[in-house]
Write an enzyme that holds these catalytic residues in place. Structure first.
Site, short mmCIF file in Angstrom:
data_model
loop_
_atom_site.label_atom_id
_atom_site.label_comp_id
_atom_site.label_asym_id
_atom_site.label_seq_id
_atom_site.Cartn_x
_atom_site.Cartn_y
_atom_site.Cartn_z
N CYS A 152 -21.64 17.33 -49.36
CA CYS A 152 -20.29 17.50 -48.83
C CYS A 152 -19.85 16.13 -48.36
O CYS A 152 -20.56 15.15 -48.48
CB CYS A 152 -20.25 18.52 -47.70
SG CYS A 152 -21.10 17.99 -46.21
N LYS B 137 -18.43 15.40 -42.95
CA LYS B 137 -17.60 15.45 -41.77
C LYS B 137 -18.45 15.85 -40.57
O LYS B 137 -19.41 16.59 -40.69
CB LYS B 137 -16.48 16.49 -41.93
CG LYS B 137 -15.20 15.95 -42.52
CD LYS B 137 -14.10 16.97 -42.38
CE LYS B 137 -12.77 16.43 -42.89
NZ LYS B 137 -11.70 17.41 -42.75
N ASP C 201 -4.98 21.01 -46.26
CA ASP C 201 -5.88 20.86 -47.40
C ASP C 201 -7.27 21.34 -47.00
O ASP C 201 -7.64 21.33 -45.84
CB ASP C 201 -5.89 19.45 -47.97
CG ASP C 201 -6.45 18.39 -47.03
OD1 ASP C 201 -6.44 18.62 -45.82
OD2 ASP C 201 -6.89 17.34 -47.53
N GLY D 187 -8.28 -4.25 -47.85
CA GLY D 187 -9.23 -3.37 -47.22
C GLY D 187 -10.22 -4.12 -46.36
O GLY D 187 -10.04 -5.30 -46.05
N HIS D 188 -11.29 -3.41 -45.98
CA HIS D 188 -12.31 -3.98 -45.12
C HIS D 188 -13.67 -3.45 -45.55
O HIS D 188 -13.82 -2.25 -45.78
CB HIS D 188 -12.04 -3.61 -43.66
CG HIS D 188 -12.94 -4.32 -42.69
ND1 HIS D 188 -12.88 -5.67 -42.48
CD2 HIS D 188 -13.91 -3.86 -41.87
CE1 HIS D 188 -13.78 -6.02 -41.56
NE2 HIS D 188 -14.42 -4.93 -41.19
N ASP E 234 -3.58 18.41 -36.88
CA ASP E 234 -3.09 18.54 -38.25
C ASP E 234 -3.81 17.57 -39.17
O ASP E 234 -4.76 16.88 -38.77
CB ASP E 234 -1.58 18.32 -38.29
CG ASP E 234 -0.87 19.26 -39.24
OD1 ASP E 234 -1.33 19.38 -40.40
OD2 ASP E 234 0.13 19.88 -38.84
N ASP E 235 -3.37 17.50 -40.42
CA ASP E 235 -4.07 16.70 -41.42
C ASP E 235 -3.79 15.21 -41.29
O ASP E 235 -4.58 14.39 -41.78
CB ASP E 235 -3.68 17.18 -42.82
CG ASP E 235 -4.24 18.56 -43.11
OD1 ASP E 235 -5.46 18.72 -43.03
OD2 ASP E 235 -3.45 19.49 -43.39
N ASP F 45 -4.39 14.22 -47.63
CA ASP F 45 -3.77 14.53 -46.34
C ASP F 45 -2.28 14.24 -46.33
O ASP F 45 -1.50 14.92 -45.65
CB ASP F 45 -4.46 13.75 -45.22
CG ASP F 45 -5.80 14.33 -44.83
OD1 ASP F 45 -6.07 15.49 -45.19
OD2 ASP F 45 -6.59 13.63 -44.17
#
Length: 353
Positions: free
Chosen positions: A20, A23, A233, A145-146, A56-57, A97
């Protein structure tokens, strides 16, 4: 998975939580928020239309009467072994999201952690190439980005999107009598666990990757056109976890018809064989006090209703007759299904029949 040019390297073997998107379990996340109190959890106020406190998302800030800015981020460890596919999946998941809020992504930055001494940097380039291709398909610019050094590889994006402030989708706008529509099949968690253990069939893997790399852009667009006001989502907390949060925020209960929920090929068989990710088991444990599973629902289906998803579909709540919404989604290639309804009852209570 697509062919990899890195020999026998198995990215999922480097991910302790593969199966998964890893999270933080819902129970621990809620405990974290409780410990934080008001610190770092801005509630909606003034031009901040949706903040952290709403759960919320994504966060939403009104710029003017016509524009609202959406901000979100998501990243995770490998759930497939092909680096390019992992990049596509992670980027699709991060963009989701924005679509779940009724917006369109504008630009994103990469977030990456990489074991530079253990894996070639060219592999990270393949991951980012996959992410860039997924973002490009959504009309989203990747602008930098990083990257940090880390023994466990991780990849994702921070995304900025745009929506109309009066046409947002939110988790707390469900009304009694709304019908619930799901736009993707579930089972990515158990398929990814099967991948890690070398037991997922090629058909299951191909279907899961195809699903996880499909943007929720069309689903969001059709939902907005149909007048949908409430959506989320379906990701790491599973179908029932995200539905529970949606119903609790709206002060309602819900019923899910398990037989109507679309499943990925091989998902039931993988559950029966014991390939259930830790995130799914955590969801089952946390939701035990909020979910009632009917006696006619098989054990395998009960597990899949909790399965921790990566880059899942949208769960839409529509007040009107859902037929037009379902027909339009299906006509545009979205495998949507009517899976349940909302009603008055204990807030957050979900019954599966």
């Amino acid at each position: 998975m697509g062919a990899s040019s890195y020999g026998t390297v198995k990215l999922t073997a480097l991910s302790p939580g593969a199966g998964c998107a890893c999270k933080l379990p819902l129970s621990k996340l809620e405990g974290l928020f409780a410990s934080l109190g008001s610190a770092g959890l801005e509630a909606a106020s003034g031009d901040l239309l949706i903040g952290a406190a709403e759960g919320d998302d994504a966060a939403v800030l009104r710029l003017d009467d016509e524009r609202a800015l959406i901000l979100t981020t998501d990243f995770f460890t490998p759930i497939v072994d092909d680096p390019y596919d992992w990049g596509r999946i992670a980027a699709t998941n991060a963009l989701s999201d924005v679509y779940a809020m009724g917006g369109r992504p504008l630009m994103a930055v990469n977030l990456a952690a990489w074991p530079g001494d253990a894996l070639p940097v060219e592999m990270l380039a393949d991951v980012m190439r996959g992410g860039a291709d997924a973002a490009r398909a959504g009309g989203c610019f990747v602008v930098g980005g990083h990257t940090i050094s880390d023994p466990v590889p991780k990849y994702g994006m921070a995304v900025v999107g745009l929506a109309h402030p009066d046409r947002l989708l939110a988790i707390d706008q469900v009304t009694a009598g709304c019908r619930l529509v799901l736009t993707k099949a579930i089972g990515t968690g158990v398929v990814s666990t099967g991948v890690k253990r070398g037991m997922a069939s090629s058909e299951s893997v191909a279907a899961a990757v195809a699903s996880m790399t499909t943007l929720n852009a069309v689903a969001s667009e059709v939902a907005l056109a149909a007048g949908v006001k409430a959506a989320t989502d379906v990701t790491g907390f599973g179908l029932l976890g995200h539905l529970h949060r949606m119903m609790r925020a709206s002060g309602l209960a819900a019923e899910i018809h398990a037989a109507s929920v679309p499943l990925l090929p091989g998902a039931v068989e993988l559950v029966a064989a014991g390939f259930v990710p830790g995130g799914t088991n955590a969801n089952i444990s946390h939701l035990a006090d909020f979910v009632t599973i009917g006696s006619g629902v098989s054990d395998e289906l009960g597990v899949l209703m909790h399965d921790a998803q990566t880059s899942g579909g949208l769960l839409l709540a529509i007040e009107d007759d859902p037929d037009d919404l379902l027909n339009e989604l299906r006509d545009r290639g979205v495998p949507a299904a009517l899976v349940g309804s909302a009603s008055h009852g204990e807030p957050g209570r979900v019954t599966v029949v």
